[in-house]
Design a protein around this motif. Structure first.
Motif, mmCIF file in Angstrom:
data_model
loop_
_atom_site.group_PDB
_atom_site.id
_atom_site.type_symbol
_atom_site.label_atom_id
_atom_site.label_comp_id
_atom_site.label_asym_id
_atom_site.label_seq_id
_atom_site.Cartn_x
_atom_site.Cartn_y
_atom_site.Cartn_z
ATOM 1 N N GLU A 56 0.786 -1.194 -0.037
ATOM 2 C CA GLU A 56 -0.114 0.006 -0.031
ATOM 3 C C GLU A 56 0.979 1.025 -0.058
ATOM 4 O O GLU A 56 0.244 2.246 -0.398
ATOM 5 C CB GLU A 56 -0.994 0.218 1.388
ATOM 6 C CG GLU A 56 -1.568 -1.314 1.343
ATOM 7 C CD GLU A 56 -2.548 -1.671 -0.052
ATOM 8 O OE1 GLU A 56 -3.099 -0.587 -0.677
ATOM 9 O OE2 GLU A 56 -2.682 -2.612 -0.241
ATOM 10 N N THR A 57 2.117 1.271 0.233
ATOM 11 C CA THR A 57 2.867 2.338 0.627
ATOM 12 C C THR A 57 4.118 2.395 -0.648
ATOM 13 O O THR A 57 4.645 1.486 -0.825
ATOM 14 C CB THR A 57 3.605 2.505 1.950
ATOM 15 O OG1 THR A 57 2.593 2.219 3.198
ATOM 16 C CG2 THR A 57 4.651 3.726 1.912
ATOM 17 N N SER A 75 4.634 2.250 -7.094
ATOM 18 C CA SER A 75 3.413 1.612 -6.494
ATOM 19 C C SER A 75 2.672 0.776 -7.323
ATOM 20 O O SER A 75 2.643 0.900 -8.579
ATOM 21 C CB SER A 75 2.466 2.911 -5.929
ATOM 22 O OG SER A 75 2.135 3.717 -6.748
#
Length: 166
Positions: free
Chosen positions: A58-59, A106
């Motif tokens: 998610e990061t 990402s």
């Protein structure tokens, strides 16, 4: 005097009564990777691409070099993997607002979907293997493997010297 661990874990001839850890784990690791390969092939992923998708959660990760180090890949080798994943719409590389020379990496929604589908299929195969163990042994094995895999001396390896995934 108390008996030390080395004395307990040897045969009467002085040899250890168990194989070395690598002698047990490496063949198992190879077999697990071989079992993963058809799943990865079915999802259009290489081992390195899967490692990237697993690590990009998610990061966003700040640099390609940081990602390469985190997964134990050579930073020059990982570029082609990232190019392919980006071209397929599975990851994005965006300029860091704080330093436009740096790219943030990402997952896209499609990358997350593909990662989750591949991981689910792989773990279904692992469940069949783990089902051969009594529940308590299975839980202990998973806890021990997780603990050992998180040891600092294992997680701070030099890039290119870690995983043999290709």
């Amino acid at each position: 005097m108390g008996e030390n661990t080395a004395d307990r874990d040897t045969t009467s001839g002085g040899r250890p009564d168990r194989p070395d850890l690598a002698a047990m784990v490496v063949p198992l690791g190879r077999a697990l990777m071989a079992a993963e390969q058809p799943v990865l092939d079915a999802h259009g992923l290489t081992m390195w691409a899967y490692a990237v998708l697993l690590h990009l959660d998610e990061t966003p990760i700040r640099t390609q070099a940081a990602l390469a180090e985190a997964i134990g890949a050579d930073k020059t080798r990982i570029i082609a993997v990232l190019d392919d994943l980006e071209a397929r719409g599975l990851i994005v590389r965006q300029p860091d607002p704080g330093d436009r020379r740096v790219r943030l990496l990402s997952l896209t929604a499609e990358g997350r979907r593909l990662r989750d589908a591949a991981q689910t299929a792989i773990q279904e195969g692992e469940e069949r293997l783990l089902a051969r163990l009594p529940a308590a042994d299975r839980a202990a094995l998973l806890r021990a493997l997780h603990t050992l895999s998180e040891l600092p001396e294992l997680t701070t390896r030099k890039p290119g010297r870690g995983s043999s995934r290709s």
